[in-house]
Design a protein around this motif. Structure first.
Motif, PDB file in Angstrom:
ATOM      1  N   LEU A 214      80.635 -55.681  84.790  1.00  0.00           N
ATOM      2  CA  LEU A 214      79.421 -56.494  84.836  1.00  0.00           C
ATOM      3  C   LEU A 214      78.352 -55.747  85.626  1.00  0.00           C
ATOM      4  O   LEU A 214      78.658 -55.032  86.568  1.00  0.00           O
ATOM      5  CB  LEU A 214      79.699 -57.845  85.510  1.00  0.00           C
ATOM      6  N   ASP A 215      77.116 -55.926  85.225  1.00  0.00           N
ATOM      7  CA  ASP A 215      76.002 -55.243  85.866  1.00  0.00           C
ATOM      8  C   ASP A 215      75.326 -56.196  86.850  1.00  0.00           C
ATOM      9  O   ASP A 215      74.766 -57.219  86.463  1.00  0.00           O
ATOM     10  CB  ASP A 215      75.005 -54.795  84.785  1.00  0.00           C
ATOM     11  N   ARG A 216      75.384 -55.848  88.141  1.00  0.00           N
ATOM     12  CA  ARG A 216      74.757 -56.697  89.162  1.00  0.00           C
ATOM     13  C   ARG A 216      73.224 -56.658  89.068  1.00  0.00           C
ATOM     14  O   ARG A 216      72.562 -57.546  89.591  1.00  0.00           O
ATOM     15  CB  ARG A 216      75.213 -56.273  90.558  1.00  0.00           C
ATOM     16  N   GLU A 217      72.701 -55.643  88.428  1.00  0.00           N
ATOM     17  CA  GLU A 217      71.241 -55.594  88.212  1.00  0.00           C
ATOM     18  C   GLU A 217      70.830 -56.684  87.223  1.00  0.00           C
ATOM     19  O   GLU A 217      69.765 -57.264  87.322  1.00  0.00           O
ATOM     20  CB  GLU A 217      70.837 -54.220  87.656  1.00  0.00           C
ATOM     21  N   GLU A 218      71.711 -56.955  86.264  1.00  0.00           N
ATOM     22  CA  GLU A 218      71.443 -57.968  85.246  1.00  0.00           C
ATOM     23  C   GLU A 218      71.637 -59.376  85.819  1.00  0.00           C
ATOM     24  O   GLU A 218      70.839 -60.273  85.573  1.00  0.00           O
ATOM     25  CB  GLU A 218      72.422 -57.733  84.079  1.00  0.00           C
TER      26      GLU A 218
END
Length: 154
Positions: free
Chosen positions: A60-64
């Motif tokens: 999972l992308d924490r930026e997203e």
């Protein structure tokens, strides 16, 4: 794909290699705290929780979407939620609450539709005074169970 759907997919993929481990509960709070509860046919080891945590976090992308993650096994005294949990606890004592009664008894069988409990009870004698010990058995459909908890004996 929603955030929850992504997490469900990642959990399912990580559990493919561990067929004895299964998902009990997935909760995502409004603040995106992800809480994953696991159980297993033979229990859940710390490494199982670590593996699922890594599979979710690393994909999972924490930026997203920023989130926090908690992966744990269901605790002792947690209510049983799935048929698979009942099956793995055959032979153990449960406290089962239905709409009308609360029974503490041994779980002797579990299938897809109901459980069978067995216990001893003191009842008045059919003839004469006093009480006698009788063996009781009851079949309870899952739809009638409000809560079932495995009792812990030391």
């Amino acid at each position: 794909m929603t955030f929850k759907e992504k997490i469900n997919t990642l959990i399912a993929e990580s559990l493919v290699e561990k067929p004895s481990i299964f998902l009990i509960d997935l909760t995502i709070t409004d603040a995106f705290k992800v809480i994953i509860a696991l159980d297993g046919d033979d229990g859940v080891m710390l490494q199982d929780c670590i593996d699922v945590s890594r599979a979710v976090e690393n994909n999972l992308d924490r930026e997203e979407q920023d989130f926090s993650l908690e992966v744990a096994s269901v605790g002792v005294g947690s209510p049983l939620k799935m048929v698979r949990q009942y099956k793995k606890n055959i032979g153990r004592t449960l406290i089962v609450s239905t709409m009308t009664e609360k029974i503490e008894a041994e779980l002797v069988d579990a299938n897809e539709d109901f459980i069978i409990l067995s216990w001893e009870a003191r009842e008045p004698k059919k003839i004469g005074k006093g009480k006698e010990t009788v063996q009781k058995k009851q079949q309870i459909p899952y739809t009638e169970i409000k809560e079932a908890i495995v009792t812990v004996t030391f």
